[in-house]
Structures are given as structure tokens and as C-alpha cells.
Design a protein around this motif. Structure first.
Motif, PDB file in Angstrom:
ATOM      1  N   UNK A 152      37.710  47.662  39.537  1.00 36.42           N
ATOM      2  CA  UNK A 152      37.099  48.778  38.818  1.00 36.42           C
ATOM      3  C   UNK A 152      38.147  49.641  38.127  1.00 36.42           C
ATOM      4  N   UNK A 153      39.280  49.814  38.791  1.00 39.03           N
ATOM      5  CA  UNK A 153      40.338  50.588  38.142  1.00 39.03           C
ATOM      6  C   UNK A 153      40.892  49.848  36.930  1.00 39.03           C
ATOM      7  N   UNK A 154      41.002  48.513  37.041  1.00 36.80           N
ATOM      8  CA  UNK A 154      41.466  47.719  35.899  1.00 36.80           C
ATOM      9  C   UNK A 154      40.484  47.810  34.736  1.00 36.80           C
ATOM     10  N   UNK A 155      39.188  47.691  35.027  1.00 35.80           N
ATOM     11  CA  UNK A 155      38.189  47.768  33.958  1.00 35.80           C
ATOM     12  C   UNK A 155      38.161  49.151  33.319  1.00 35.80           C
ATOM     13  N   UNK A 156      38.388  50.196  34.119  1.00 38.86           N
ATOM     14  CA  UNK A 156      38.415  51.552  33.561  1.00 38.86           C
ATOM     15  C   UNK A 156      39.634  51.740  32.665  1.00 38.86           C
ATOM     16  N   UNK A 157      40.793  51.261  33.113  1.00 35.17           N
ATOM     17  CA  UNK A 157      41.985  51.357  32.272  1.00 35.17           C
ATOM     18  C   UNK A 157      41.827  50.547  30.990  1.00 35.17           C
ATOM     19  N   UNK A 158      41.145  49.413  31.095  1.00 37.12           N
ATOM     20  CA  UNK A 158      40.876  48.625  29.890  1.00 37.12           C
ATOM     21  C   UNK A 158      39.977  49.418  28.932  1.00 37.12           C
ATOM     22  N   UNK A 159      38.964  50.096  29.472  1.00 34.91           N
ATOM     23  CA  UNK A 159      38.094  50.904  28.631  1.00 34.91           C
ATOM     24  C   UNK A 159      38.830  52.048  27.957  1.00 34.91           C
ATOM     25  N   UNK A 164      48.339  47.774  29.818  1.00 28.98           N
ATOM     26  CA  UNK A 164      49.411  47.432  30.756  1.00 28.98           C
ATOM     27  C   UNK A 164      48.995  47.754  32.190  1.00 28.98           C
ATOM     28  N   UNK A 165      48.398  48.945  32.399  1.00 32.41           N
ATOM     29  CA  UNK A 165      47.940  49.310  33.745  1.00 32.41           C
ATOM     30  C   UNK A 165      46.802  48.409  34.204  1.00 32.41           C
ATOM     31  N   UNK A 166      45.890  48.101  33.291  1.00 32.68           N
ATOM     32  CA  UNK A 166      44.774  47.220  33.657  1.00 32.68           C
ATOM     33  C   UNK A 166      45.285  45.844  34.047  1.00 32.68           C
ATOM     34  N   UNK A 167      46.248  45.316  33.278  1.00 32.96           N
ATOM     35  CA  UNK A 167      46.794  43.994  33.592  1.00 32.96           C
ATOM     36  C   UNK A 167      47.520  44.004  34.927  1.00 32.96           C
ATOM     37  N   UNK A 168      48.218  45.100  35.255  1.00 36.04           N
ATOM     38  CA  UNK A 168      48.931  45.166  36.538  1.00 36.04           C
ATOM     39  C   UNK A 168      47.955  45.099  37.705  1.00 36.04           C
ATOM     40  N   UNK A 169      46.848  45.837  37.614  1.00 39.88           N
ATOM     41  CA  UNK A 169      45.846  45.777  38.691  1.00 39.88           C
ATOM     42  C   UNK A 169      45.219  44.394  38.790  1.00 39.88           C
ATOM     43  N   UNK A 170      44.973  43.751  37.646  1.00 41.31           N
ATOM     44  CA  UNK A 170      44.394  42.404  37.673  1.00 41.31           C
ATOM     45  C   UNK A 170      45.353  41.412  38.328  1.00 41.31           C
ATOM     46  N   UNK A 171      46.623  41.512  38.018  1.00 41.28           N
ATOM     47  CA  UNK A 171      47.604  40.601  38.650  1.00 41.28           C
ATOM     48  C   UNK A 171      47.679  40.842  40.153  1.00 41.28           C
ATOM     49  N   UNK A 172      47.653  42.105  40.564  1.00 40.17           N
ATOM     50  CA  UNK A 172      47.681  42.404  42.001  1.00 40.17           C
ATOM     51  C   UNK A 172      46.441  41.824  42.697  1.00 40.17           C
ATOM     52  N   UNK A 173      45.289  41.969  42.062  1.00 37.61           N
ATOM     53  CA  UNK A 173      44.041  41.439  42.636  1.00 37.61           C
ATOM     54  C   UNK A 173      44.108  39.921  42.749  1.00 37.61           C
ATOM     55  N   UNK A 174      44.550  39.257  41.691  1.00 39.90           N
ATOM     56  CA  UNK A 174      44.631  37.793  41.713  1.00 39.90           C
ATOM     57  C   UNK A 174      45.640  37.319  42.745  1.00 39.90           C
ATOM     58  N   UNK A 175      46.724  38.087  42.931  1.00 43.58           N
ATOM     59  CA  UNK A 175      47.694  37.732  43.964  1.00 43.58           C
ATOM     60  C   UNK A 175      47.059  37.752  45.346  1.00 43.58           C
ATOM     61  N   UNK A 186      33.802  35.972  42.927  1.00 39.20           N
ATOM     62  CA  UNK A 186      33.242  36.533  41.696  1.00 39.20           C
ATOM     63  C   UNK A 186      34.109  37.682  41.181  1.00 39.20           C
ATOM     64  N   UNK A 187      34.635  38.487  42.103  1.00 37.11           N
ATOM     65  CA  UNK A 187      35.519  39.589  41.713  1.00 37.11           C
ATOM     66  C   UNK A 187      36.791  39.039  41.081  1.00 37.11           C
ATOM     67  N   UNK A 188      37.329  37.969  41.675  1.00 39.09           N
ATOM     68  CA  UNK A 188      38.534  37.368  41.125  1.00 39.09           C
ATOM     69  C   UNK A 188      38.327  36.798  39.737  1.00 39.09           C
ATOM     70  N   UNK A 189      37.176  36.186  39.511  1.00 38.43           N
ATOM     71  CA  UNK A 189      36.887  35.640  38.175  1.00 38.43           C
ATOM     72  C   UNK A 189      36.800  36.753  37.143  1.00 38.43           C
ATOM     73  N   UNK A 190      36.173  37.866  37.518  1.00 38.70           N
ATOM     74  CA  UNK A 190      36.105  39.001  36.588  1.00 38.70           C
ATOM     75  C   UNK A 190      37.498  39.545  36.292  1.00 38.70           C
ATOM     76  N   UNK A 191      38.354  39.587  37.327  1.00 37.20           N
ATOM     77  CA  UNK A 191      39.717  40.072  37.116  1.00 37.20           C
ATOM     78  C   UNK A 191      40.489  39.149  36.181  1.00 37.20           C
ATOM     79  N   UNK A 192      40.281  37.857  36.322  1.00 37.30           N
ATOM     80  CA  UNK A 192      40.975  36.925  35.439  1.00 37.30           C
ATOM     81  C   UNK A 192      40.511  37.091  33.993  1.00 37.30           C
ATOM     82  N   UNK A 193      39.225  37.291  33.794  1.00 34.78           N
ATOM     83  CA  UNK A 193      38.721  37.523  32.427  1.00 34.78           C
ATOM     84  C   UNK A 193      39.280  38.826  31.862  1.00 34.78           C
ATOM     85  N   UNK A 194      39.349  39.865  32.690  1.00 32.10           N
ATOM     86  CA  UNK A 194      39.905  41.150  32.244  1.00 32.10           C
ATOM     87  C   UNK A 194      41.373  40.993  31.875  1.00 32.10           C
ATOM     88  N   UNK A 195      42.112  40.222  32.679  1.00 37.92           N
ATOM     89  CA  UNK A 195      43.537  39.998  32.383  1.00 37.92           C
ATOM     90  C   UNK A 195      43.717  39.271  31.059  1.00 37.92           C
TER      91      UNK A 195
END
Length: 604
Positions: A152-159, A164-175, A186-195
Motif C-alpha cells: 500500500x505504501x508503494x502504491x501510494x508513492x506511485x500515485x 524511487x520510493x515505490x520501487x524500493x518498497x516493491x523490491x523489499x516486498x518481493x525479497x 496475490x500481494x506479491x504479483x501486485x508488487x511486481x506489476x507496480x515495480x
């Protein structure tokens, strides 16, 4: 003798120094052993406490203030129901009330984190990105590996275009997801699409790899493992600790939150398929491609958006319903049901042009959609195009003859068209009778006219001159203003007094409007005239009111001014023209053809 003693002492010194050094080393080893034993005891106690906290079920008293927990739980459940109905703003407010009921006591930290997480989900739905980030930060302060908060923080930063901040959260989530070894949820797939979206917007993010973590235990066991990892290692293990990646932050004390699922997050088909996987042979499963899994996830998410839109529509929140249906169309733009639902929301707001557009998009996706024909017919009927609406209803009935909605709509519009034809026929008959009576009157000899006394009526005074005609109310001869400036000045002066303005217009010949306003007419000048004639002219002197409207229709470029009117003013003008229909206006002396010419000039 003294020299012999000194030589003996010098011979004993190395042995004495070795003995003292051995004692110091023994004391040092003893201190290190005591320190290590104490650290291990503290780590074991922390691990036990974390284990007990991880196993604890939220909202259970367990010796805590039961009254506060009950109040917070009641408000939280109420907010959950609002969230399911699509009332996100109201749900966020009730989650805030739940946080207030729980207070700031440390013993309610887990429950507060749940409320922060759920409130972040609500705020993300209404695009309140700043507040969403603040709530996610509260969650991540307690549980830094909470994947929902990271997403959610990644999607908000993307909005907010902070890619850069959104991508950092997505990488942390995928890790975190990859370290669990269970594949992407499902959360991981959304993070990958956001990244991927962030990489397109900020190409510098493409070269940054996803950090690699050692395999982590499942979520339920994550807290004890984290606590055990926090225990200090023996001295020989320092070299291994130094070999850890430099960018990795040290693991501190964490509290694992057992977070409840929100309505918008449904497990993906791939995740559901893993339940009971141990009872099946791996070879019996058909591996799905990434594209298939991605499409299934989009379909699920689109259906969730549609359900939220349905809930908002039933609650009368039509603007929210439009938002959710539009989100579903963005995900799956080929489903006609999404377009027909969006058309229904626009129709409820009486936005007939957009209703028609969405209905036509539904028919473009599926030309056999009976619901699409029904929505199109509704829109056409709202726009006053009754003949086209009847044709649309007939097409829908041909596809689905059993539809009660289509058949009743067809019957209603057909009856309306028949009534309109009857009214037009009656108006034509009335007009013919009036013309016949007029012709008979013209055949009779005119009465002798008396010469009018000379006076002020035949003189030119100020900026007006006599051009003939007499008002119904006995106001004398109608006088045309001498210039367009004089007319515009009167319209501006009397625009807020409709009765006074109509009194002035009653003294002005209708054809003088088109002759004087050769430079065009503005909205601020047109609408006071329309309102004055609608409120006072039609019932007072319909013939003169029609002459005024016809004069307005002859003003150059009046069609452009009419198209610039807002919906309310355009409806007022259309109402005035329809009231002046020869069949409706009392004492109308103009023909239906003349009225129709004015209608076409003013109503597009």
C-alpha cells in the motif's frame, strides 16, 4: 650478596609475569562467559515472549482491559462492514474511532496495528495517498515485514509519482516473498506489476536488483525466528556476521501481526491451488504461464471492483460506483457488463450523454447484449429522442423477448410517441381553424378608424422610436431601443428582477432583438430573457413571448452561445421552447412550422 639477590629476582620475573598474565586471561574469559550467558538468557526470554505474542489471537482479553477491547472491536467490526459496502471514507473514520477507543497503551499494539492497516486500505481506495503512507508507516514500525503495508505504501508513492520510493518498497516486498519459498502470492504479483510500472517511469530503477534474503520461516513462525536471530553470537562467529551484505539493516525486536484480510485482497488462483498440494502429485498439476496467472488476477480484481461498485450503487453513492466500475473497465476493457453497470450509474445521475456513450461501448463489446440495448434506449429517451429510443427497445426485445424491462419500456415510449402525434394533430387542427377564422375576418369590411390625437406617442424620445404594435396588457405601442447598447444596458440593469425585465420586454417588439444584436448575444444577456419569458411571458402573452424567442433565434451565432450553456440553463431554455408549442400555449397565433424552426435553431 646484594648482587646475588638481584640476579635471583631477575631469574624469577618471567615466571611471575606469565602467572599474572594467565590470571588476567582467566578473569577476562570468566567475564565474557558471564556476559554471553546473560545475553543468551535475555534472548531466550525475548524469544519466548515473541512466541507467545505471535500465537496470541487479536482482540482477546488475556488479562488486559476487556472494556476497551470490546469497544474497539465493536467499532472495528462496524468499519469492516462499511468497507465491504464500498463506504471507504466512512469506514476510515470509524477505524479512527476504534484507535481512539484502544488508546496508546502498549498492550494494545497489535490491535492498533490492525486498525492502522485497515484504515490505510480505506484511504488508498479514495486516493488519499499521504494519509495512506502515514498509516503504513505506523504498521511497519511494529512489523517491518508486513507485505500489505509495504504494497500500500508503494502504491501510494506511485500515485504521488515518487517512483524511487515505490520501487524500493516493491523490491523489499518481493525479497520477503521469494525468501519464503512459496512462490508469489496475490500481494506479491501486485508488487511486481507496480515495480514494472515504476521502472517504465524511472529507468534508473531498472539496474537496481531485488535484495536477496536467506530463506525465512512461514509467517506464523517468523516472530520466534526473528527473536532467536537477535541473540548475540559467540566471539568466533563475528567473522560470519561481518560477511553479511553491507546494505542489510540489523534485525531488531519485532512483533508479528496476524492481520485480517481486507475485502479487496482475494487469494490468487495459484495460491488457492496450493492448498492440499501435499495430497496430490506434482506431475498431475498443469503449470500455468505467467500471462495466464496475470490475466486471472486481473479478472478477479475487476470482479472485486464491480462488486464494490454494486454495493456503492445500492447505497446511493453513484459517484463512488462510477469510480469502481471505471476501475474494472481499466482492468478488463472487453466485458460488456462493466459498461452497462457504468451506464446505469450515469443514468441515475441523469447524465444521459455519458449513459449513451457507455451503452454504445457495451454494444461494441457485444452487439447481442440486451442490457446494452436497454441502457441505450434509456439514454435516448432521457435525451428526448423517443423515436430512436423505441428502435433501441425493439432491438433489445428481438434479442431477449422475455425481458419485462424491455417490453415495458417499449410500451411506455410507444404510448408517448402516440400522444405526441395526437398533440401535433390537434395543434394542426387548431391552427387551421384559427387561420380559417382569420380569413373570414379579413373578408369582412374593416371598421372605420379614428384619427389618434397627436402627442408624445408619435414622437421620438431618447434612444427609442415607435415601430407599431400594442401589448396585451395595454402598455401602449411597443418601442424598439435605438441601439444595441441601450438594449444590453436594460438587460443588465433588470437581470435580477424578472418581473420588471418582462415588463420592459413587453414594450419591445420581438423582431427588434435580432436586428439590434448583430454582434451576437452572451450567456449573461440570454438567460435573464429566458427566465423572464418562462416565468411571466408564456402565461401572459404567449404570442409576444414567441416573437421574442424567435428574435433571439435570429441573433447571429446564437447557436454557439446555446451550446456553451450549462445543463441547468440549457434545460430552462428547452422548457421555455416546449411550453410555447402551439398545442400548449394559450392563444398561440403562430404555426407549428414556425415553432419548429425556432426549436431547431435553439435546441440542438
Amino acid at each position: 650478596m646484594q648482587g646475588k639477590y638481584q640476579a635471583l629476582e631477575e631469574a624469577k620475573r618471567p615466571e611471575r609475569e606469565r602467572k599474572e598474565r594467565g590470571e588476567r586471561e582467566a578473569r577476562k574469559r570468566k567475564e565474557e562467559e558471564d556476559k554471553l550467558a546473560k545475553a543468551q538468557a535475555e534472548a531466550a526470554a525475548a524469544a519466548e515472549a515473541a512466541k507467545a505474542k505471535a500465537k496470541a489471537v487479536p482482540w482477546e482479553a488475556r488479562g488486559r482491559d476487556a472494556k476497551r477491547l470490546a469497544a474497539g472491536k465493536e467499532l472495528k467490526d462496524k468499519a469492516d462492514e462499511m468497507f465491504k459496502k464500498g463506504l471507504f471514507e466512512q469506514a476510515a473514520d470509524v477505524y479512527s474511532e476504534s484507535l481512539g477507543a484502544l488508546g496508546e497503551a502498549e498492550e494494545f499494539e497489535g490491535e492498533r496495528t490492525l486498525c492502522y492497516s485497515n484504515r490505510a486500505a480505506c484511504r488508498l481506495q479514495v486516493r488519499d495517498y499521504g494519509a495512506t503512507i502515514a498509516d503504513c508507516n505506523e504498521v511497519l514500525c511494529v512489523d517491518e515485514d508486513n507485505v500489505k503495508a509495504l504494497l500500500r505504501r508503494a502504491q501510494s508513492n506511485e500515485g504521488l509519482e515518487r517512483y524511487a520510493k515505490a520501487a524500493r518498497d516493491c523490491r523489499e516486498l518481493l525479497s520477503i516473498e521469494y525468501a519464503r519459498g512459496e512462490g508469489l502470492s496475490n500481494v506479491g504479483l501486485k508488487a511486481r506489476e507496480c515495480l514494472e510500472r515504476c521502472k517504465k517511469q524511472d529507468p534508473e530503477q531498472r539496474s537496481i536488483p531485488i535484495p536477496v534474503r536467506s530463506s525465512s520461516p512461514p509467517r506464523a513462525a517468523a516472530a520466534p525466528a526473528a527473536a532467536a536471530a537477535a541473540a548475540p553470537a559467540p566471539a568466533p562467529a563475528k567473522e560470519d556476521a561481518a560477511a553479511a551484505p553491507a546494505g542489510r539493516k540489523p534485525q531488531g525486536k519485532k512483533v508479528q501481526i496476524v492481520e485480517e484480510e481486507e475485502e479487496e485482497e482475494v487469494a490468487s488462483p495459484a495460491t488457492k491451488g496450493k492448498e492440499g498440494a501435499g495430497a496430490k502429485e506434482e506431475g498431475a498439476k498443469k503449470t500455468k504461464s505467467f500471462a495466464e496467472i496475470q490475466h486471472e488476477n486481473k479478472v478477479l480484481e475487476a470482479q472485486q471492483c464491480k462488486e464494490r461498485g454494486n454495493a456503492a450503487f445500492k447505497a446511493g453513492k453513484h459517484h463512488n460506483a462510477i469510480m469502481h466500475y471505471s476501475a474494472a473497465i481499466d482492468l478488463i476493457p472487453t466485458d460488456p457488463a462493466f459498461y452497462t453497470n457504468l451506464a446505469a450509474a450515469h443514468y441515475a445521475l441523469k447524465d444521459y450523454p455519458n449513459t449513451l456513450k457507455m451503452a454504445e461501448q457495451a454494444l461494441k463489446a457485444d452487439n447481442k447484449s440486451a442490457k446494452g440495448h436497454y441502457r441505450r434506449a434509456q439514454a435516448l429517451e432521457g435525451l428526448g429522442r423517443h423515436a430512436d429510443a423505441r428502435a433501441a427497445y425493439e432491438e433489445g426485445v428481438a434479442i431477449l423477448p422475455a425481458s419485462e424491462q424491455l417490453r415495458s419500456g417499449l410500451a411506455a415510449v410507444t404510448a408517448r410517441l402516440e400522444a405526441q402525434k395526437g398533440a401535433e394533430a390537434e395543434a394542426l387542427a387548431k391552427l387551421k381553424a384559427m387561420e380559417s377564422a382569420k380569413q373570414q375576418q379579413q373578408r369582412q369590411p374593416p371598421p372605420p378608424q379614428q384619427e389618434a390625437p397627436k402627442g408624445k406617442e408619435g414622437a421620438v424620445k431618447g434612444d427609442a422610436h415607435i415601430i407599431g404594435g400594442e401589448s396585451k396588457g395595454g402598455a401602449g405601442r411597443r418601442q424598439a431601443p435605438g441601439s444595441a447598447a441601450a438594449l444590453k444596458k436594460q438587460l443588465k440593469t433588470l437581470q435580477r428582477d424578472g418581473k420588471a425585465l418582462y415588463g420592459y420586454l413587453d414594450t419591445v417588439p420581438g423582431d427588434s432583438i435580432g436586428k439590434l444584436l448583430v454582434g451576437g448575444i452572451e450567456e449573461e444577456q440570454l438567460m435573464p430573457v429566458v427566465r423572464a419569458l418562462d416565468d411571466h411571458g408564456v402565461d401572459g402573452d404567449a404570442g409576444h413571448a414567441f416573437e421574442m424567442v424567435r428574435g433571439v433565434s435570429r441573433v447571429p451565432r446564437v447557436g454557439i452561445t446555446v451550446r456553451m450553456l450549462d445543463r441547468k440553463d440549457a434545460n430552462r431554455l428547452e422548457k421555455l421552447v416546449l411550453r410555447l408549442h402551439p398545442a400548449k400555449a394559450a392563444g398561440a397565433s403562430y404555426s407549428l412550422e414556425e415553432w419548429d424552426a425556432v426549436r431547431k435553431a435553439l435546441i440542438s
